[in-house]
Design a protein around this motif. Structure first.
Motif, PDB file in Angstrom:
ATOM      1  N   PHE A  86       0.900  -1.193   0.112  1.00  0.00           N
ATOM      2  CA  PHE A  86       0.096  -0.003   0.015  1.00  0.00           C
ATOM      3  C   PHE A  86       0.948   1.162   0.089  1.00  0.00           C
ATOM      4  CE2 PHE A  86      -2.978  -3.174   1.631  1.00  0.00           C
ATOM      5  CZ  PHE A  86      -3.990  -3.011   0.893  1.00  0.00           C
ATOM      6  N   ASP A  87       0.654   2.074  -0.926  1.00  0.00           N
ATOM      7  CA  ASP A  87       1.457   3.545  -1.040  1.00  0.00           C
ATOM      8  C   ASP A  87       1.431   4.367   0.132  1.00  0.00           C
ATOM      9  OD1 ASP A  87       2.496   2.897  -3.749  1.00  0.00           O
ATOM     10  OD2 ASP A  87       0.621   3.799  -4.512  1.00  0.00           O
ATOM     11  N   ASP A  88       0.100   4.471   0.733  1.00  0.00           N
ATOM     12  CA  ASP A  88       0.049   5.076   1.985  1.00  0.00           C
ATOM     13  C   ASP A  88       1.359   4.655   3.111  1.00  0.00           C
ATOM     14  OD1 ASP A  88      -1.823   6.662   0.932  1.00  0.00           O
ATOM     15  OD2 ASP A  88      -3.449   5.775   2.055  1.00  0.00           O
ATOM     16  N   ASP A  89       1.193   3.408   3.370  1.00  0.00           N
ATOM     17  CA  ASP A  89       2.139   2.737   4.120  1.00  0.00           C
ATOM     18  C   ASP A  89       3.411   3.020   4.141  1.00  0.00           C
ATOM     19  OD1 ASP A  89       0.003   1.794   5.595  1.00  0.00           O
ATOM     20  OD2 ASP A  89      -0.010  -0.236   4.735  1.00  0.00           O
ATOM     21  N   LEU A  90       3.792   2.965   2.590  1.00  0.00           N
ATOM     22  CA  LEU A  90       5.249   2.979   1.972  1.00  0.00           C
ATOM     23  C   LEU A  90       5.667   4.430   2.379  1.00  0.00           C
ATOM     24  CD1 LEU A  90       5.060   0.723  -0.898  1.00  0.00           C
ATOM     25  CD2 LEU A  90       6.407   0.399   1.244  1.00  0.00           C
ATOM     26  N   SER A  91       4.764   5.338   1.756  1.00  0.00           N
ATOM     27  CA  SER A  91       4.928   6.856   2.128  1.00  0.00           C
ATOM     28  C   SER A  91       5.127   7.070   3.858  1.00  0.00           C
ATOM     29  CB  SER A  91       3.770   7.615   1.739  1.00  0.00           C
ATOM     30  OG  SER A  91       4.058   8.918   2.032  1.00  0.00           O
ATOM     31  N   TRP A  92       4.543   6.491   4.476  1.00  0.00           N
ATOM     32  CA  TRP A  92       4.681   6.682   6.112  1.00  0.00           C
ATOM     33  C   TRP A  92       5.935   6.339   6.559  1.00  0.00           C
ATOM     34  CZ3 TRP A  92       5.284   3.986  10.417  1.00  0.00           C
ATOM     35  CH2 TRP A  92       5.087   4.342  11.649  1.00  0.00           C
ATOM     36  N   MET A  93       6.368   5.066   6.026  1.00  0.00           N
ATOM     37  CA  MET A  93       7.862   4.509   6.411  1.00  0.00           C
ATOM     38  C   MET A  93       8.857   5.268   5.659  1.00  0.00           C
ATOM     39  SD  MET A  93       6.959   0.415   6.894  1.00  0.00           S
ATOM     40  CE  MET A  93       5.848   0.124   5.345  1.00  0.00           C
ATOM     41  N   LYS A  94       8.608   6.276   4.612  1.00  0.00           N
ATOM     42  CA  LYS A  94       9.359   7.053   3.897  1.00  0.00           C
ATOM     43  C   LYS A  94      10.445   6.053   3.354  1.00  0.00           C
ATOM     44  CE  LYS A  94      10.158  10.870   6.793  1.00  0.00           C
ATOM     45  NZ  LYS A  94       8.595  10.795   7.582  1.00  0.00           N
ATOM     46  N   ARG A  95       9.703   4.886   2.519  1.00  0.00           N
ATOM     47  CA  ARG A  95      10.369   4.008   1.569  1.00  0.00           C
ATOM     48  C   ARG A  95      10.707   4.653   0.277  1.00  0.00           C
ATOM     49  NH1 ARG A  95      12.716   0.073   4.314  1.00  0.00           N
ATOM     50  NH2 ARG A  95      12.797  -1.160   2.277  1.00  0.00           N
ATOM     51  N   ALA A  96      11.470   4.189  -0.552  1.00  0.00           N
ATOM     52  CA  ALA A  96      11.813   4.922  -1.960  1.00  0.00           C
ATOM     53  C   ALA A  96      10.969   4.529  -3.011  1.00  0.00           C
ATOM     54  CB  ALA A  96      13.141   4.767  -2.125  1.00  0.00           C
ATOM     55  N   HIS A  97      10.295   3.102  -2.785  1.00  0.00           N
ATOM     56  CA  HIS A  97       9.602   2.339  -3.792  1.00  0.00           C
ATOM     57  C   HIS A  97       8.003   2.536  -3.386  1.00  0.00           C
ATOM     58  CE1 HIS A  97       9.585  -0.678  -0.667  1.00  0.00           C
ATOM     59  NE2 HIS A  97       8.554  -0.997  -1.115  1.00  0.00           N
ATOM     60  N   ASP A  98       7.449   2.153  -4.371  1.00  0.00           N
ATOM     61  CA  ASP A  98       5.793   2.189  -4.471  1.00  0.00           C
ATOM     62  C   ASP A  98       5.453   0.865  -4.684  1.00  0.00           C
ATOM     63  OD1 ASP A  98       5.679   1.768  -7.306  1.00  0.00           O
ATOM     64  OD2 ASP A  98       5.403   3.892  -7.621  1.00  0.00           O
ATOM     65  N   SER A  99       3.889   0.870  -4.352  1.00  0.00           N
ATOM     66  CA  SER A  99       3.482  -0.472  -4.567  1.00  0.00           C
ATOM     67  C   SER A  99       3.404  -1.315  -5.978  1.00  0.00           C
ATOM     68  CB  SER A  99       1.791  -0.522  -4.206  1.00  0.00           C
ATOM     69  OG  SER A  99       1.179   0.439  -5.037  1.00  0.00           O
ATOM     70  N   LYS A 100       3.743  -0.252  -7.005  1.00  0.00           N
ATOM     71  CA  LYS A 100       3.972  -0.958  -8.430  1.00  0.00           C
ATOM     72  C   LYS A 100       5.278  -1.650  -8.467  1.00  0.00           C
ATOM     73  CE  LYS A 100       0.513   1.970 -10.876  1.00  0.00           C
ATOM     74  NZ  LYS A 100       0.339   2.804 -12.039  1.00  0.00           N
ATOM     75  N   GLN A 101       6.078  -0.860  -7.887  1.00  0.00           N
ATOM     76  CA  GLN A 101       7.420  -1.385  -7.986  1.00  0.00           C
ATOM     77  C   GLN A 101       7.515  -2.695  -6.916  1.00  0.00           C
ATOM     78  OE1 GLN A 101       9.480   2.369  -6.620  1.00  0.00           O
ATOM     79  NE2 GLN A 101      10.976   1.837  -8.147  1.00  0.00           N
ATOM     80  N   ALA A 102       6.840  -2.666  -6.050  1.00  0.00           N
ATOM     81  CA  ALA A 102       6.871  -3.868  -5.126  1.00  0.00           C
ATOM     82  C   ALA A 102       6.477  -5.208  -5.872  1.00  0.00           C
ATOM     83  CB  ALA A 102       6.013  -3.794  -3.794  1.00  0.00           C
TER      84      ALA A 102
END
Length: 339
Positions: A86-102
């Motif tokens: 989920f992009d919202d989670d990844l953004s909150w964790m400050k991850r560089a990738h998004d859900s599509k990349q995952a």
């Protein structure tokens, strides 16, 4: 590579069964560096005929070219830091990738010829609903990894997250929510054919992490790099964490580290802690043979209260955590330690 030369005798010529690039983001390294490290390891150590060689990576570091170069270098297992789909989670964790990349990362990995790979997921995040945690797990299952690791979000003192929670900028971790998501993970992944072989680890049959399993089985290991820990069965040692001092020492052909000689009770307590995390549990016969019958009897006596409260069960000479007991693994282990 310099440290490899200086520590070539540490394992007493024992055959190396696993090699693991981790503890940071090794996928950022140029492929030529990974090649050089692999060459140095094979030059200075005896490697088994069928080693497990794992590299940790992030979805945003992957490319077909890089994957092919890792394959040529001998990497045969990848551990991918997905964390969430989920992009919202990844953004909150400050991850560089998004859900599509995952999702795309799994396709690239298979196209490059990697059949053995693991996904990391994190549960218990503020804002991660039970429904979305279930969807994360089902999405992970759908890309058909051999292994999935599920970690609870933890809040460490002096970190940015710790300060944000203290300043009410984000909600605190809810233990009840983490417990519910931990148990949901067991149910969903076991139903999908994964073996819950360690508190945080799930594997298809025959696909456990051989490297991590060695830690839980108290096998010897050599850690290389700043802050890396090593264990030779008698003592534990760790390199200094300061990069500049680490490099300066090696340039002078010196090792800069601390160590502790483990007492018998330390070795026993470590066995209690690691064995209880695994599906095999704590073996009272092993405790008796290695540490004495008195210690084995005392452990059985002290564990009785957890059997009565349905947090542990005894199967012949094995002491195992129940499904509920796994929620309290660290606390139960600590209460069984010997002073």
């Amino acid at each position: 590579m310099k440290e490899i030369e200086l520590r070539v005798t540490y394992l007493n010529d024992e055959t190396v069964e696993t090699i693991y690039f981790g503890g940071g983001t090794p996928s950022l390294l140029p492929s030529s560096v990974i090649d050089g490290i692999m060459d140095a390891v094979y030059k200075h150590f005896t490697i088994s005929e069928n080693p497990e060689i794992t590299l940790e990576c992030n979805p945003d570091d992957l490319s077909p070219e890089r994957l092919r170069s890792w394959k040529r270098a001998g990497i045969d297992r990848l551990s991918i830091g997905i964390q969430s789909f989920f992009d919202d989670d990844l953004s909150w964790m400050k991850r560089a990738h998004d859900s599509k990349q995952a999702l795309y990362s799994a396709e690239m990995i298979r196209a490059a010829g990697f059949e053995n790979f693991s996904l990391d997921l994190i549960y218990g995040l503020p804002g991660l609903t039970d429904e979305n945690w279930g969807r994360n797990l089902h999405t992970a299952i759908s890309v058909n990894p051999n292994h999935i690791s599920c970690y609870a979000l933890t809040v460490e003192p002096k970190t940015a997250l710790y300060k944000m929670i203290r300043m009410k900028q984000t909600e605190d971790i809810k233990q009840e929510k983490q417990a519910a998501q931990f148990l949901a993970g067991i149910d969903i992944l076991e139903a999908a054919g994964f073996e819950h072989y360690e508190i945080s680890s799930y594997a298809k049959p025959g696909k456990r992490s051989r490297h991590n399993s060695a830690y839980w089985q108290s096998k010897k290991y050599l850690g290389l790099g700043p802050a890396a820990h090593s264990f030779n069965g008698i003592s534990r040692q760790w390199n200094i964490s300061n990069n500049a001092l680490y490099i300066k020492s090696l340039m002078n052909s010196q090792l800069n580290m601390e160590f502790e000689t483990l007492r018998t009770k330390d070795l026993l307590n470590e066995y209690i802690m690691t064995s209880l995390r695994t599906i095999e549990g704590m073996d009272l016969q092993y405790v008796s043979s290695q540490f004495g019958k008195e210690k084995s009897n005392k452990l059985a006596e002290n564990a009785a209260r957890y059997i009565h409260s349905n947090k542990m069960e005894r199967v012949q000479e094995k002491m195992l955590l129940t499904r509920e007991g796994k929620l309290f693994a660290d606390g139960i282990a600590a209460s069984l330690f010997f002073d």
